[in-house]
Design a protein around this motif. Sequence first.
Motif, short mmCIF file in Angstrom:
data_model
loop_
_atom_site.label_atom_id
_atom_site.label_comp_id
_atom_site.label_asym_id
_atom_site.label_seq_id
_atom_site.Cartn_x
_atom_site.Cartn_y
_atom_site.Cartn_z
N ILE A 9 -27.54 -13.79 45.57
CA ILE A 9 -27.04 -14.50 44.38
C ILE A 9 -25.52 -14.64 44.47
N LEU A 10 -25.06 -15.84 44.16
CA LEU A 10 -23.64 -16.15 44.10
C LEU A 10 -23.22 -16.09 42.64
N VAL A 11 -22.30 -15.17 42.32
CA VAL A 11 -21.80 -15.01 40.95
C VAL A 11 -20.36 -15.49 40.92
N ILE A 12 -20.07 -16.42 40.02
CA ILE A 12 -18.74 -17.05 39.97
C ILE A 12 -18.18 -16.99 38.56
N GLY A 13 -16.89 -16.68 38.47
CA GLY A 13 -16.15 -16.84 37.21
C GLY A 13 -15.13 -17.93 37.43
N ALA A 14 -15.15 -18.98 36.62
CA ALA A 14 -14.24 -20.11 36.81
C ALA A 14 -13.81 -20.65 35.46
N GLU A 15 -12.50 -20.88 35.32
CA GLU A 15 -11.99 -21.33 34.03
C GLU A 15 -10.82 -22.31 34.17
N SER A 16 -10.79 -23.29 33.26
CA SER A 16 -9.65 -24.20 33.08
C SER A 16 -9.11 -23.97 31.67
N MET A 17 -8.58 -22.79 31.42
CA MET A 17 -8.14 -22.42 30.08
C MET A 17 -7.00 -23.28 29.57
N SER A 18 -6.22 -23.84 30.49
CA SER A 18 -5.08 -24.68 30.08
C SER A 18 -5.54 -25.89 29.27
N ARG A 19 -6.83 -26.28 29.42
CA ARG A 19 -7.34 -27.47 28.73
C ARG A 19 -7.64 -27.21 27.25
N ILE A 20 -7.69 -25.96 26.84
CA ILE A 20 -8.03 -25.66 25.44
C ILE A 20 -6.90 -24.92 24.73
N LEU A 21 -5.69 -25.06 25.25
CA LEU A 21 -4.54 -24.38 24.65
C LEU A 21 -3.77 -25.31 23.73
N ASP A 22 -3.26 -24.75 22.65
CA ASP A 22 -2.28 -25.43 21.81
C ASP A 22 -0.92 -25.10 22.39
N ARG A 23 -0.31 -26.04 23.08
CA ARG A 23 0.95 -25.77 23.80
C ARG A 23 2.11 -25.43 22.86
N GLN A 24 1.92 -25.65 21.56
CA GLN A 24 2.99 -25.33 20.61
C GLN A 24 2.81 -23.95 19.97
N ASP A 25 1.71 -23.28 20.27
CA ASP A 25 1.43 -21.97 19.69
C ASP A 25 1.86 -20.89 20.69
N ARG A 26 3.00 -20.28 20.47
CA ARG A 26 3.53 -19.33 21.45
C ARG A 26 2.72 -18.04 21.50
N THR A 27 1.88 -17.78 20.49
CA THR A 27 1.07 -16.56 20.52
C THR A 27 -0.12 -16.68 21.46
N THR A 28 -0.50 -17.91 21.83
CA THR A 28 -1.63 -18.09 22.74
C THR A 28 -1.29 -18.89 23.99
N ALA A 29 -0.42 -19.88 23.87
CA ALA A 29 -0.14 -20.79 24.99
C ALA A 29 0.39 -20.08 26.21
N VAL A 30 1.12 -18.99 26.01
CA VAL A 30 1.76 -18.29 27.13
C VAL A 30 0.83 -17.34 27.85
N LEU A 31 -0.36 -17.11 27.29
CA LEU A 31 -1.22 -16.03 27.79
C LEU A 31 -2.17 -16.44 28.92
N PHE A 32 -2.59 -17.71 28.93
CA PHE A 32 -3.75 -18.07 29.74
C PHE A 32 -3.41 -18.89 30.98
N GLY A 33 -4.30 -18.78 31.97
CA GLY A 33 -4.16 -19.53 33.20
C GLY A 33 -5.51 -19.96 33.72
N ASP A 34 -5.49 -20.71 34.82
CA ASP A 34 -6.70 -21.26 35.42
C ASP A 34 -6.98 -20.65 36.79
N GLY A 35 -8.24 -20.66 37.19
CA GLY A 35 -8.60 -20.16 38.52
C GLY A 35 -10.08 -19.86 38.60
N ALA A 36 -10.49 -19.38 39.76
CA ALA A 36 -11.90 -19.05 39.98
C ALA A 36 -12.03 -17.91 40.98
N GLY A 37 -13.06 -17.10 40.79
CA GLY A 37 -13.38 -16.03 41.73
C GLY A 37 -14.88 -15.94 41.90
N ALA A 38 -15.32 -15.57 43.10
CA ALA A 38 -16.75 -15.53 43.39
C ALA A 38 -17.11 -14.26 44.13
#
Length: 321
Positions: A136-165
């Motif tokens: 079984i291939l188990v993957i975690g993959a996210e494009s969190m930058s697509r759901i960020l409010d870039r004007q909200d400094r409490t959340t915008a600075v926290l998240f990034g994108d990438g994938a691991g398998a």
Amino acid sequence: MMFRSIPVGCGTYLPSQVITNDYFSTFMETSSEWIASRTGILERRFASESETTSDMAVSAAEEALKNASIAALDVDAIIVATTTPDNIFPSVATIVQHRLGAKKAFAFDVQAVCSGFIYALSVADNMIRCGQAKTILVIGAESMSRILDRQDRTTAVLFGDGAGALVLQATNAATNRGILSTHLFSDGSYKELLYVDGGPGQEKQEGVLKMCGREIFKLAVERLGQAVMTALEANQLTSADIDWFIPHQANIRIINSVSEHFHLPREKVVITVHKHGNTSAASIPLALYDAVSDGRVKENDLIIFEAMGGGLTWGSALIRW
């Protein structure tokens, strides 16, 4: 015959676009020092406009299969943990299955936000234990930058994108290696503390991430401590037996609080939050890959994973590498 899941190869993918803390100070009231002191984050990666979650998942999967010396045609199942799929449907996993040429595999997504990789790992492990799949291939993959409010400094600075398998294979249960146990929890009463304010069932079709940071911090330390203790007690172990603590990379203060509670020395804690930010379901496999590829994690090392995400969901997994 009883089976156990053993990890045989891992891989990752990070977008080329590096976003430093200074980027945010150009359009909001913040500074690199302010972000770093409160989160431990120095930089993160954002996917390009043309780059999708499935693109990243495929790249991570290809590397994991190569490192495991396994052909895509030998994969029985693909499970992708993501909260940022390319489309509402089909699943990212089916897109990955097609692009890899894994024609014999069944494929589906798991949605548990930052806990997603542990949830997917648990599902995969149980499928292997009951004989439903061997590889079984188990993957975690996210494009969190697509759901960020870039004007909200409490959340915008926290998240990034990438994938691991991670590739799991069935082996005789008599071995002392592999996934020893997984432990999953959730509590929907905390939904309003961490969520996206839009979706197909909402008037607002596309939303952005909303978080009550202070409350999430308190709950994370408490719930993650519970998850770690549950894993240790289930296997009659103590924190002194752990070789590596690989936590969800959300915030350095949460990581430090949990590791200090269990008296885990810093040299046993794998930390990548400074260079990846919070990559949600991709966080743990990205950190795992770092520790495996640089030689820190060795065969027979005992590793504990933990994560908490929106829902709330949280969980832990104990693995003998």
